[in-house]
Design an enzyme around this catalytic site. Structure first.
Site, mmCIF file in Angstrom:
data_model
loop_
_atom_site.group_PDB
_atom_site.id
_atom_site.type_symbol
_atom_site.label_atom_id
_atom_site.label_comp_id
_atom_site.label_asym_id
_atom_site.label_seq_id
_atom_site.Cartn_x
_atom_site.Cartn_y
_atom_site.Cartn_z
ATOM 1 N N SER A 1 47.340 49.287 64.679
ATOM 2 C CA SER A 1 47.481 47.915 65.205
ATOM 3 C C SER A 1 47.530 46.847 64.128
ATOM 4 C CB SER A 1 46.366 47.629 66.209
ATOM 5 O OG SER A 1 45.121 48.084 65.744
ATOM 6 N N THR A 2 47.933 47.225 62.913
ATOM 7 C CA THR A 2 48.033 46.197 61.867
ATOM 8 C C THR A 2 49.393 45.514 61.863
ATOM 9 O OG1 THR A 2 48.693 47.867 60.247
ATOM 10 C CG2 THR A 2 46.345 47.296 60.340
ATOM 11 N N TYR B 1 61.216 63.328 66.088
ATOM 12 C CA TYR B 1 60.480 62.209 66.688
ATOM 13 C C TYR B 1 60.522 62.321 68.217
ATOM 14 C CZ TYR B 1 59.818 57.298 68.228
ATOM 15 O OH TYR B 1 59.406 56.148 68.859
HETATM 16 P P1 NAD Z 1 55.164 50.210 62.886
HETATM 17 O O1 NAD Z 1 55.619 51.130 61.833
HETATM 18 O O2 NAD Z 1 55.614 48.784 62.855
HETATM 19 O O3 NAD Z 1 53.560 50.209 62.920
HETATM 20 C C1 NAD Z 1 52.878 51.439 62.923
HETATM 21 C C2 NAD Z 1 51.400 51.198 62.778
HETATM 22 O O4 NAD Z 1 50.773 52.465 62.713
HETATM 23 C C3 NAD Z 1 51.004 50.455 61.524
HETATM 24 O O5 NAD Z 1 49.911 49.631 61.824
HETATM 25 C C4 NAD Z 1 50.574 51.581 60.583
HETATM 26 O O6 NAD Z 1 49.651 51.166 59.609
HETATM 27 C C5 NAD Z 1 49.946 52.526 61.578
HETATM 28 N N1 NAD Z 1 49.877 53.915 61.157
HETATM 29 C C6 NAD Z 1 50.884 54.761 60.818
HETATM 30 N N2 NAD Z 1 50.389 55.982 60.503
HETATM 31 C C7 NAD Z 1 49.044 55.886 60.663
HETATM 32 C C8 NAD Z 1 47.962 56.791 60.500
HETATM 33 N N3 NAD Z 1 48.189 58.055 60.107
HETATM 34 N N4 NAD Z 1 46.702 56.370 60.768
HETATM 35 C C9 NAD Z 1 46.470 55.094 61.182
HETATM 36 N N5 NAD Z 1 47.449 54.187 61.351
HETATM 37 C C10 NAD Z 1 48.699 54.587 61.083
HETATM 38 O O7 NAD Z 1 55.516 50.889 64.274
HETATM 39 P P2 NAD Z 1 56.111 50.268 65.639
HETATM 40 O O8 NAD Z 1 57.577 50.174 65.514
HETATM 41 O O9 NAD Z 1 55.329 49.088 66.033
HETATM 42 O O10 NAD Z 1 55.816 51.484 66.623
HETATM 43 C C11 NAD Z 1 54.567 51.636 67.283
HETATM 44 C C12 NAD Z 1 54.709 52.708 68.330
HETATM 45 O O11 NAD Z 1 55.744 52.339 69.246
HETATM 46 C C13 NAD Z 1 55.107 54.074 67.759
HETATM 47 O O12 NAD Z 1 54.429 55.081 68.451
HETATM 48 C C14 NAD Z 1 56.602 54.136 68.038
HETATM 49 O O13 NAD Z 1 57.033 55.450 68.161
HETATM 50 C C15 NAD Z 1 56.699 53.377 69.342
HETATM 51 N N6 NAD Z 1 58.034 52.787 69.604
HETATM 52 C C16 NAD Z 1 58.612 51.911 68.734
HETATM 53 C C17 NAD Z 1 59.858 51.372 69.037
HETATM 54 C C18 NAD Z 1 60.549 50.380 68.125
HETATM 55 O O14 NAD Z 1 61.744 50.103 68.343
HETATM 56 N N7 NAD Z 1 59.879 49.800 67.145
HETATM 57 C C19 NAD Z 1 60.496 51.735 70.230
HETATM 58 C C20 NAD Z 1 59.876 52.636 71.093
HETATM 59 C C21 NAD Z 1 58.630 53.140 70.766
#
Ligand code: NAD
Length: 264
Positions: free
Chosen positions: A15-16, A154
């Site tokens: 959640s960062t 994925y």
């Molecule tokens: P992001 O990369 O912007 O953020 C990911 C977060 O996870 C960051 O806070 C990171 O520090 C943390 N993280 C990663 N590995 C970690 C670990 N091992 N331990 C603790 N923290 C960890 O990702 P996002 O795009 O916001 O995606 C979040 C979720 O939403 C994911 O599950 C992704 O699959 C899903 N999602 C994203 C999209 C998109 O278009 N961005 C679409 C559909 C689903």
């Protein structure tokens, strides 16, 4: 609308930034005490400070752990033995050619995107059942039900989220605990913004048209023809976390702008 979340405790993994941060903000807006998670302590603390400043009536806390590692998960469990809400948001993604995906890469995606959430649910669910209240949400993706083929390693993990959430929901029968999955479509996070920049920076197209061009050529099935905003996922997730959403149970909830073709 007051979602009835005041004073509840929510762990939002990853959640960062991105969708996870947007979920944390929307939950804090509702008076929820959010446990912020990421891997770097200073980044996690920064988000905690931001939440505290914006929503001083809440008590955000820092949980800087790499939740793909069992030893780190054990530390989390010791520090935060009980939560009302668990949002398994953390996830990694990367377009890859199927033939280039090594066994190690498959394992890494499964560990981060599936197994960590499974371990967290296994730890927190019994306590929720004992309290007769709890919410577990998995943030999957439209890739769970419509793999594009652009990142097989994925998509598989997102389908695994769906199956697990359904199985877990069977354990909550007759209680006030629910387990659901939310499937966002492409969302304008910092990572997706970077992807657009990489795709278009050396083209003639003005930046104001990158998003619409991307949707037209790469997401032609989207009805809304725009990327979803992280706050939209945040608000919907907060709603599903609410005591008022008690009739969502074992659901795979779509938030994809009509991207996945369905008959109804
Ligand atoms: P992001 O990369 O912007 O953020 C990911 C977060 O996870 C960051 O806070 C990171 O520090 C943390 N993280 C990663 N590995 C970690 C670990 N091992 N331990 C603790 N923290 C960890 O990702 P996002 O795009 O916001 O995606 C979040 C979720 O939403 C994911 O599950 C992704 O699959 C899903 N999602 C994203 C999209 C998109 O278009 N961005 C679409 C559909 C689903």
């Amino acid at each position: 609308m007051d979602l009835g979340l005041k004073g509840k405790t929510a762990l939002v993994t990853g959640s960062t930034k991105g969708i996870g941060k947007a979920i944390a903000v929307e939950l804090a807006k509702e008076g929820t005490n959010v446990i912020v998670n990421g891997r770097k302590l200073e980044v996690v603390q920064q988000v905690v400070a931001e939440l505290k400043k914006k929503f001083p009536e809440t008590t955000p806390q820092a949980a800087a752990y790499d939740l793909s590692q069992d030893a780190q998960r054990q530390k989390l469990f010791k520090a935060f033995p009980q939560v009302d809400i668990l949002v398994n948001n953390m996830g990694i993604f990367k377009p890859m050619n199927y033939f280039d995906i090594s066994e190690e890469t498959w394992q890494k995606f499964i560990d981060v995107n599936f197994y960590s959430g499974n371990a967290l649910a296994k730890f927190y669910l019994p306590k929720m059942l004992k309290d007769d209240f709890g919410r577990i949400i998995f943030i999957a993706s439209e890739e769970a039900v419509m793999p594009s083929g652009e990142m097989p390693q994925y998509s598989l993990t997102k389908t695994m989220n769906l199956s697990l959430a359904k199985s877990l929901s069977k354990l909550t029968k007759g209680t006030h605990v629910t387990v659901n999955t939310i499937m966002p479509g492409s969302t304008l996070t910092e990572g997706v913004q970077q992807m657009l920049t990489d795709m278009y920076k050396n083209t003639e197209l003005p930046e104001t048209e990158w998003e619409s061009d991307f949707m037209k050529h790469h997401r032609p099935l989207s009805q809304i023809q725009r990327l979803i905003r992280p706050e939209e996922v945040g608000r919907f997730t907060a709603f599903v976390d609410s005591p008022y959403s008690s009739s969502f149970s074992g659901e795979a909830l779509r938030l994809d702008g009509g991207l996945v073709p369905t008959i109804f």
